[in-house]
Design a protein around this motif. Structure first.
Motif, PDB file in Angstrom:
ATOM      1  N   GLY A 237      -8.543  -5.463  13.517  1.00 23.38           N
ATOM      2  CA  GLY A 237      -7.451  -5.708  12.575  1.00 23.38           C
ATOM      3  C   GLY A 237      -7.420  -4.790  11.376  1.00 23.38           C
ATOM      4  O   GLY A 237      -6.535  -4.916  10.522  1.00 23.38           O
ATOM      5  N   PHE A 238      -8.355  -3.837  11.297  1.00 26.85           N
ATOM      6  CA  PHE A 238      -8.415  -2.974  10.117  1.00 26.85           C
ATOM      7  C   PHE A 238      -8.025  -1.523  10.408  1.00 26.85           C
ATOM      8  O   PHE A 238      -8.243  -0.647   9.563  1.00 26.85           O
ATOM      9  CB  PHE A 238      -9.824  -2.999   9.507  1.00 26.85           C
ATOM     10  CG  PHE A 238     -10.226  -4.340   8.970  1.00 26.85           C
ATOM     11  CD1 PHE A 238      -9.488  -4.944   7.955  1.00 26.85           C
ATOM     12  CD2 PHE A 238     -11.326  -5.018   9.468  1.00 26.85           C
ATOM     13  CE1 PHE A 238      -9.848  -6.183   7.449  1.00 26.85           C
ATOM     14  CE2 PHE A 238     -11.703  -6.248   8.975  1.00 26.85           C
ATOM     15  CZ  PHE A 238     -10.957  -6.842   7.963  1.00 26.85           C
ATOM     16  N   ASP A 239      -7.427  -1.262  11.568  1.00 25.81           N
ATOM     17  CA  ASP A 239      -7.077   0.121  11.924  1.00 25.81           C
ATOM     18  C   ASP A 239      -6.169   0.764  10.885  1.00 25.81           C
ATOM     19  O   ASP A 239      -6.301   1.954  10.591  1.00 25.81           O
ATOM     20  CB  ASP A 239      -6.402   0.150  13.300  1.00 25.81           C
ATOM     21  CG  ASP A 239      -7.386  -0.109  14.432  1.00 25.81           C
ATOM     22  OD1 ASP A 239      -8.609  -0.102  14.163  1.00 25.81           O
ATOM     23  OD2 ASP A 239      -6.944  -0.330  15.581  1.00 25.81           O
ATOM     24  N   ASP A 240      -5.252   0.004  10.351  1.00 25.40           N
ATOM     25  CA  ASP A 240      -4.295   0.543   9.380  1.00 25.40           C
ATOM     26  C   ASP A 240      -4.591   0.083   7.960  1.00 25.40           C
ATOM     27  O   ASP A 240      -3.705   0.103   7.090  1.00 25.40           O
ATOM     28  CB  ASP A 240      -2.871   0.120   9.777  1.00 25.40           C
ATOM     29  CG  ASP A 240      -2.467   0.647  11.146  1.00 25.40           C
ATOM     30  OD1 ASP A 240      -2.807   1.800  11.451  1.00 25.40           O
ATOM     31  OD2 ASP A 240      -1.840  -0.112  11.909  1.00 25.40           O
ATOM     32  N   LYS A 241      -5.816  -0.337   7.747  1.00 20.52           N
ATOM     33  CA  LYS A 241      -6.222  -0.800   6.420  1.00 20.52           C
ATOM     34  C   LYS A 241      -7.505  -0.076   6.012  1.00 20.52           C
ATOM     35  O   LYS A 241      -8.601  -0.618   6.112  1.00 20.52           O
ATOM     36  CB  LYS A 241      -6.441  -2.315   6.432  1.00 20.52           C
ATOM     37  CG  LYS A 241      -5.206  -3.115   6.830  1.00 20.52           C
ATOM     38  CD  LYS A 241      -5.514  -4.600   6.919  1.00 20.52           C
ATOM     39  CE  LYS A 241      -4.283  -5.405   7.326  1.00 20.52           C
ATOM     40  NZ  LYS A 241      -4.605  -6.844   7.461  1.00 20.52           N
ATOM     41  N   PRO A 242      -7.375   1.185   5.568  1.00 21.29           N
ATOM     42  CA  PRO A 242      -8.564   2.008   5.303  1.00 21.29           C
ATOM     43  C   PRO A 242      -9.518   1.417   4.273  1.00 21.29           C
ATOM     44  O   PRO A 242     -10.734   1.542   4.416  1.00 21.29           O
ATOM     45  CB  PRO A 242      -7.988   3.348   4.837  1.00 21.29           C
ATOM     46  CG  PRO A 242      -6.573   3.042   4.438  1.00 21.29           C
ATOM     47  CD  PRO A 242      -6.125   1.916   5.298  1.00 21.29           C
ATOM     48  N   GLU A 243      -9.002   0.778   3.229  1.00 21.51           N
ATOM     49  CA  GLU A 243      -9.889   0.237   2.205  1.00 21.51           C
ATOM     50  C   GLU A 243     -10.716  -0.917   2.758  1.00 21.51           C
ATOM     51  O   GLU A 243     -11.929  -0.998   2.529  1.00 21.51           O
ATOM     52  CB  GLU A 243      -9.080  -0.211   0.989  1.00 21.51           C
ATOM     53  CG  GLU A 243      -8.454   0.940   0.214  1.00 21.51           C
ATOM     54  CD  GLU A 243      -7.746   0.479  -1.044  1.00 21.51           C
ATOM     55  OE1 GLU A 243      -7.828  -0.733  -1.370  1.00 21.51           O
ATOM     56  OE2 GLU A 243      -7.129   1.327  -1.720  1.00 21.51           O
ATOM     57  N   GLU A 244     -10.052  -1.810   3.498  1.00 23.25           N
ATOM     58  CA  GLU A 244     -10.778  -2.931   4.090  1.00 23.25           C
ATOM     59  C   GLU A 244     -11.763  -2.443   5.149  1.00 23.25           C
ATOM     60  O   GLU A 244     -12.869  -2.969   5.267  1.00 23.25           O
ATOM     61  CB  GLU A 244      -9.792  -3.937   4.702  1.00 23.25           C
ATOM     62  CG  GLU A 244      -8.982  -4.713   3.694  1.00 23.25           C
ATOM     63  CD  GLU A 244      -7.672  -4.017   3.347  1.00 23.25           C
ATOM     64  OE1 GLU A 244      -7.565  -2.778   3.565  1.00 23.25           O
ATOM     65  OE2 GLU A 244      -6.757  -4.706   2.851  1.00 23.25           O
ATOM     66  N   ARG A 245     -11.349  -1.432   5.921  1.00 25.70           N
ATOM     67  CA  ARG A 245     -12.221  -0.884   6.956  1.00 25.70           C
ATOM     68  C   ARG A 245     -13.478  -0.268   6.342  1.00 25.70           C
ATOM     69  O   ARG A 245     -14.590  -0.455   6.843  1.00 25.70           O
ATOM     70  CB  ARG A 245     -11.465   0.166   7.763  1.00 25.70           C
ATOM     71  CG  ARG A 245     -12.224   0.660   8.995  1.00 25.70           C
ATOM     72  CD  ARG A 245     -11.359   1.551   9.866  1.00 25.70           C
ATOM     73  NE  ARG A 245     -11.033   2.808   9.211  1.00 25.70           N
ATOM     74  CZ  ARG A 245      -9.806   3.204   8.902  1.00 25.70           C
ATOM     75  NH1 ARG A 245      -8.770   2.420   9.175  1.00 25.70           N
ATOM     76  NH2 ARG A 245      -9.591   4.362   8.321  1.00 25.70           N
ATOM     77  N   LYS A 247     -14.827  -1.109   3.526  1.00 22.31           N
ATOM     78  CA  LYS A 247     -15.647  -2.209   3.006  1.00 22.31           C
ATOM     79  C   LYS A 247     -16.503  -2.808   4.116  1.00 22.31           C
ATOM     80  O   LYS A 247     -17.706  -3.062   3.939  1.00 22.31           O
ATOM     81  CB  LYS A 247     -14.749  -3.270   2.372  1.00 22.31           C
ATOM     82  CG  LYS A 247     -15.487  -4.444   1.731  1.00 22.31           C
ATOM     83  CD  LYS A 247     -14.494  -5.350   1.008  1.00 22.31           C
ATOM     84  CE  LYS A 247     -15.197  -6.503   0.315  1.00 22.31           C
ATOM     85  NZ  LYS A 247     -15.798  -7.466   1.268  1.00 22.31           N
TER      86      LYS A 247
END
Length: 302
Positions: A237-245, A247
């Motif tokens: 679920g973090f492919d398009d969420k670089p900051e969360e990825r 982390k």
């Protein structure tokens, strides 16, 4: 996700691996990364060296700048594939004149790349164990070597890997730096077999903070590293969420190190990929201090 306090305040020592830049832009990125990571006061840093010496000149340039412009103890990788002993000795002499006293001695990959058959040069060192012995004959170098908790892709079995590591140690290696891995149970079983074989040199876990899981899987497939299923779950679920990825990546690596600390390991070799933010986030998550930054702050306040 807050880490437990078990790893905080313990004596954790780190070293970093870098690779020579291939462009002006990558060179700028490397030295920005170095300026950030040297604040962590690593035990040493290492600079890679391509198969058959394909990055010899860039490696020498990079190592020379490390030695002349930073306070970091710097090791150069050295391979023996595709070279005579005399040619290898010439390379060693060149690096020694530049100030190198620590080599990471490796056989090196076949020039054809991963999966290509390896053929020792008829006038060269056949493997890393022979290279270690040759280095010890040339000078009193500090020598690190490689180790493979999940077996080298070309080895028949783990026993053959451990036999090669013993030959490296017996020939004078000071420590082993492992291929990156993610299963600490596998590493612990491997280390028990290593000690059972009479190998006493430090075996330092190689830690790979995950910049990109898809790319890592391709790389892992070539080098025989197992990617556990839990990593897909952690990064889902973090492919398009670089900051969360990022982390999650920092948490995963810090948790791995913390678990290894509980198992009695205190030295770690981090593969930086020439990028500082994720590596620093891992060490921040562990609650480690930055001696270099504290020194700069004290100097500015004086």
């Amino acid at each position: 996700m807050a880490l437990k306090n078990e790893a905080r305040g313990r004596n954790i020592r780190v070293s970093f691996e870098f690779f020579p830049p291939k462009s002006e832009e990558m060179e700028g990125q490397l030295w920005h990364t170095v300026s950030e990571l040297q604040d962590w006061d690593p035990d040493f840093v290492s600079v890679t060296y391509g198969a058959g010496g394909t990055t010899r000149a860039p490696t020498l340039t990079t190592v020379t700048r490390f030695l002349s412009q930073t306070p970091l103890a710097t090791a150069s990788h050295l391979t023996c594939v595709g070279a005579t002993k005399e040619e290898t000795h010439q390379v060693v002499d060149t690096f020694r004149k530049a100030g190198v006293t620590h080599f990471v001695a490796l056989r090196g990959d076949a020039p054809g790349g991963a999966g290509a058959p390896y053929q020792p040069h008829p006038g060269g060192y056949a493997n890393a164990a022979e290279l270690v012995a040759g280095l010890k004959e040339i000078g009193d170098f500090e020598i690190s070597v490689s180790a493979y908790p999940e077996k080298h892709p070309e080895s028949h079995d783990t026993a053959a890997d451990i036999d090669m590591l013993k030959r490296k140690a017996d020939n004078g290696a000071d420590r082993a730096l492992t291929q990156f891995f993610f299963d600490n149970d596998n590493f612990e079983r491997y280390l028990e077999r290593v000690r059972g074989a009479g190998i006493s040199i430090p075996v330092v876990p190689g830690i790979m903070p995950i910049q990109n899981l898809t790319q890592l899987k391709r790389f892992a497939g070539a080098c025989g590293t197992i990617i556990p299923a839990f990593l897909d779950e952690r990064f889902a679920g973090f492919d398009d969420k670089p900051e969360e990825r990022a982390k999650v990546a920092a948490e995963v690596a810090a948790e791995q190190i913390e678990d290894l600390v509980r198992r009695g390991i205190h030295d770690f070799h981090l593969y930086t990929m020439n990028r500082a933010p994720l590596v620093s986030a891992v060490l921040d998550n562990l609650g480690l201090s930055r001696p270099g930054r504290e020194t700069k702050s004290a100097g500015a306040a004086a």
